[in-house]
Every structure is written in structure tokens, then in C-alpha cells.
Design an enzyme around this catalytic site. Sequence first.
Site, short mmCIF file in Angstrom:
data_model
loop_
_atom_site.label_atom_id
_atom_site.label_comp_id
_atom_site.label_asym_id
_atom_site.label_seq_id
_atom_site.Cartn_x
_atom_site.Cartn_y
_atom_site.Cartn_z
N SER A 65 0.85 -1.19 0.00
CA SER A 65 0.00 0.00 0.00
C SER A 65 0.89 1.24 0.00
O SER A 65 2.11 1.14 -0.05
CB SER A 65 -0.90 0.01 1.23
OG SER A 65 -0.12 0.33 2.37
N LYS A 66 0.23 2.39 0.10
CA LYS A 66 0.97 3.65 0.07
C LYS A 66 2.04 3.72 1.14
O LYS A 66 3.07 4.37 0.97
CB LYS A 66 0.00 4.81 0.25
CG LYS A 66 -0.74 5.14 -1.03
CD LYS A 66 -1.17 6.61 -1.05
CE LYS A 66 -2.01 6.90 -2.27
NZ LYS A 66 -3.41 7.12 -1.97
N ARG A 67 1.79 3.06 2.25
CA ARG A 67 2.76 3.08 3.34
C ARG A 67 4.13 2.59 2.88
O ARG A 67 5.15 2.92 3.45
CB ARG A 67 2.30 2.19 4.50
CG ARG A 67 1.24 2.80 5.38
CD ARG A 67 0.89 1.85 6.50
NE ARG A 67 0.38 0.58 5.97
CZ ARG A 67 0.95 -0.59 6.12
NH1 ARG A 67 2.08 -0.71 6.80
NH2 ARG A 67 0.42 -1.68 5.61
N HIS A 68 4.13 1.74 1.88
CA HIS A 68 5.40 1.17 1.43
C HIS A 68 6.09 2.05 0.38
O HIS A 68 7.00 1.60 -0.31
CB HIS A 68 5.17 -0.22 0.84
CG HIS A 68 4.61 -1.18 1.83
ND1 HIS A 68 3.26 -1.46 1.92
CD2 HIS A 68 5.20 -1.90 2.81
CE1 HIS A 68 3.06 -2.33 2.88
NE2 HIS A 68 4.21 -2.61 3.45
N GLY A 69 5.64 3.27 0.24
CA GLY A 69 6.25 4.16 -0.74
C GLY A 69 5.45 4.11 -2.02
O GLY A 69 4.24 3.90 -2.00
#
Length: 539
Positions: free
Chosen positions: A259-263
Site C-alpha cells: 500500500s501507500k505506506r510502502h512508498g
Amino acid sequence: MTDTQKPVRVRFAPSPTGKLHVGGARTAIYNWAFARATGGTFVLRIEDTDPTRSTEENTQIILRAMEWLGLDWDEGPGVGGAYGPYFQTQRTDTYQKALDAMIATGRAYPCFCTKEQLDAKRAIAEAEEGGYAGYDRTCRKLSPEEAQARIDAGEPHVWRLAVPENHGPVTFEDAVYGHMSFPADVMDDMILKRSDGTFTYNFAVVCDDVNMQMTHIIRGDDHLSNTPRQVLIYEALGAEVPMFAHLPMILGADGHKLSKRHGATNVEQYRDEGYLPEALVNYLALLGWSLDGETTIIPPEKLGQSFSLERISKKHSIFDVAKLNWMNGVYLREMDENAWLEAAAPWIARAAALGAEAEGGAVVVPETQEPAKDSPLGEDGAEDDAFAAAVAAIIEDIKEDTAAYAKIYPLIIERLERLDQIPAKIAYLFWGANVQLDEKSVKKVLQKEGARAEEALRACRDVLAREDLPWEAEPLQEACRALCEPLSMKPKLLFQPLRVAVAGNMVSPPLFESIELMDPEDVLARIDGTLATVFGGEE
Ligand code: GLU
């Protein structure tokens, strides 16, 4: 594993409720590669049926990202085809036709139960032993005459699938999961058409896949729970059920769904960060598929020859940025100079434009200062207009003068992993007579006790000022190296101060090869500036 002799037809069917993300791109790649490997047809279909979340902008972003990745589609937006239109919102009449056919064969029926009635029934069922088992089929028991009379009277209704009584298990074949079987009695008579006249997602997808004659459905395994329901619709339409291939999830390094958390997860962000489409396609293809368990470099062309559903793994895969970076570096090094220069031009131009902003002789840049932005597009694609114009002008310049700019290639290619690393690596080439001295390098190299940096710098300056030497890397380096003996200095102690004075940093591309690309007067001016700034000496 192909259970049909028909020519392969596959589709990528994104919903334009967001941009093209890494997971969707991988699904697209597998469909594309399977079509290419089997001589089949790759269809792109835009599933824009959710009017509140689908946008034209997202559709354009998806199309652009597909093009950038090189995943050319044989039928779909822009190219047309015999089974169009390729936007679901333009296919409503085909859904109505399919529903009519199902009504005619008794496989669909109208349901007049209101939301309140359904909620009440659910609440009662949930309180009882056994729980809620889906819609209780009240309206299925209505006589056709009564149902028609209520429709004619304008009573709101939905249309439901009539799941056959005593249907055995729902089965289908999956290239990844094998033979799949689900009990049919847990599947209620799902809604096909809502009371507002719109069609449900599962129904529209199956109608399209039937009408577009899809032979294989390759998609993420988040759709696996939809599949038995969809199989019931295929059966009700009297259509052949295609082969499925549900793809394992892609997880972040922490084991959670990507997800976005992973860049970056959006494909165009990878473009903006200086990845090559071929490298990204290669990397994503290996997240869940392998050629032989060991080959890692599989360019798209080879992927399109060798892809097979049999080698898709059931296991989830982990998105590993370091591996992607490594792979991107391999692809960068495999490009010839001209192709590289074309891909690198926006970043080289940015370096040049950034370099042109340097001023003030030799300036020590504090360690705490934010490094200059590397992306040629800047935040959200917006950048200072004047800067953007300067970059555009330099890109034109690069096209005109490829031979000169191609000299940058050998300077940085060895360690380059992403094109967006270029500006930071080569901005110094464009500083003219000025130099931005990295504070840490100044302390560690120039001001280091007992290093005799000033002496080294002055000696090198004298060599570089000689008019009898050609301004080329080798003779200049050799002439400087010849100073080691008389000065009793190791080459490193001699060259490091020069590197800092010219490039501003103790880690830079090859020093004399860089110097060769620069104007001799500028090089001398940088050394003089550094001497004055760091050692305070008069020149
Ligand atoms: N439109 C669906 C999605 O974007 C894909 C449907 C399918 O592949 O069957 O997730």
C-alpha cells in the site's frame, strides 16, 4: 493447462477508481505476456461502472501507464476492436440483453422485497440458530402473472439470479489453485440489476467476458471469492466457463498488503523516479512467476515469448525495492549510449539547470541543508516555470549535441541504479567557476590534520595550469600523479583535495574524466575559490 483449443483471448479490466498501481500492473503484465506467448489477443477494458469513484482522469492515467510500460493492447480504448465498446458504461444494452435472455429461460426473476423487509428478515435469521443464509427467495415463488402485474403497476424491483435448486458444488478450474469447488447452497440469489436500473458488478463482468469471448481470466486473488458467483452467471447464460488464474498477493517487506505506506505503488511514480519500464515489467513479472526458478533478467520481449500460467506461484511475493533498484541498474547498463542519453536527458537537463543556479565562488554547503530535489517533474509535476523552461531548453540542447553529453555516460553508468540519481551525481559539471563544497568533505579531507591538503591542492593547480598538457583525463592525471614522489604523498592524499575542490564532494564520479569535460578556467577558478574559502590564502 489450457482446456480449450480456441485462440487465447484475455483482458485486463481496471476500474478507474484510482491510478494504475503495482498490483494491477502485474495483472496487466501477465495478461499481456500470456496473450503474446500464445499468439492470442490482449484486450483492455475499462470497468467504469462505479460513477461515484471512476474518473476520466484516472482512465487517462491508466492508459498512459500501460503505454509507458509497453503493454500494447490489441483491442480496447484508442484501438477499437470487434467486441467493443471497451468501456463498461457504454455496454449497458448488452447487459439488458443478457438479462432478457435469462428471464426468458427462467434464470432471472424480479424481486419486490424492500430494504426494510430484507433487513428485518436478516435480523430474525441472525438471531436464530444457523444464522442468515442469504435471501429467502420469497419473490421466486410469485407466479409470472403476479410478478408482471406488479412490474406493470410500477412497483420498484430488482432482478435476481435464480440459482438452480439442488445445484451441486460450483466448480471451476484455476491454473494456479487447480480444481476449485464451492457448495452452491451458501450462495443466494444474487442481484443482477438494481432497482435504479444499474447492473451489478459481478453480472456486468461476466456479460462482458462472455460477449468478448474471453478464454482465460487472469486477475488478482482478491477476486477469488467472486468467482463461484460468477460461474453461476456463466451457467445461467449458457456460456462456457473460462479458465481462471488467480494471482497471489504482492506484500510489502513487512508482510502487509502493498500500500501507500510502502512508498510508491503508482506506476507513474516509478517513471518519475527514474525507473525504466522494461526493468519494472521484468521485476513485476517475477513477483509470482518464474521462468525456471533462477533467471532474473527477462526482458519484456522474452517474457512475451516464454510466459506460461503453469509457472505462476501460489505463494505471495514480497516487493523488494533494493532488488528492483539493482535490476534497473542492470537495464541501464545494458542500454547503448544513445538510448541511455535519450532516457537520461530530462535528468541531465535538470542537473545542468540546477548547476547553473550555483553562484558565489566556493560556498560551503552545511550538512543540514536539504539536498536539491532530483525529480525532473518536481512536486506533483509542478515546478517553477523559469526552471522548467531552462530544463526544456537544455533537453533540446542535448538532442542537438549528443556527442558532448554522451561523455557523461561512462562517468556515472557503473553505479547508477535510477535515473533520478543523475542530478545529484553530476550537477557539479555545470557549476561553471563556482563550487558548492560539502561541509563534511571539507572537514574530512581539506581540514584534516596532517593531510597537507592545501599543499596538495596548490601542487595540482600548478599542473592543471600548465599549457603544454593536453586537456585530457590521462595526461592530466599522469602529470598530477608524478607529484606523489617529490611530495612524498600517496595518490589518495593528493587527489582527494582536488576532488573536493572541483566536485565539491569526496564521493564523485571519476575525477580526471570529469575535469576533461569541464572548462580549464573553471577548474582553476574552483581550486582558487576553495583555497580562498577554506584556507583563507590569497591567490
Ligand atoms: N475491475 C476489476 C478491478 O479493477 C477487475 C475485474 C476482473 O478482473 O474480473 O479490480
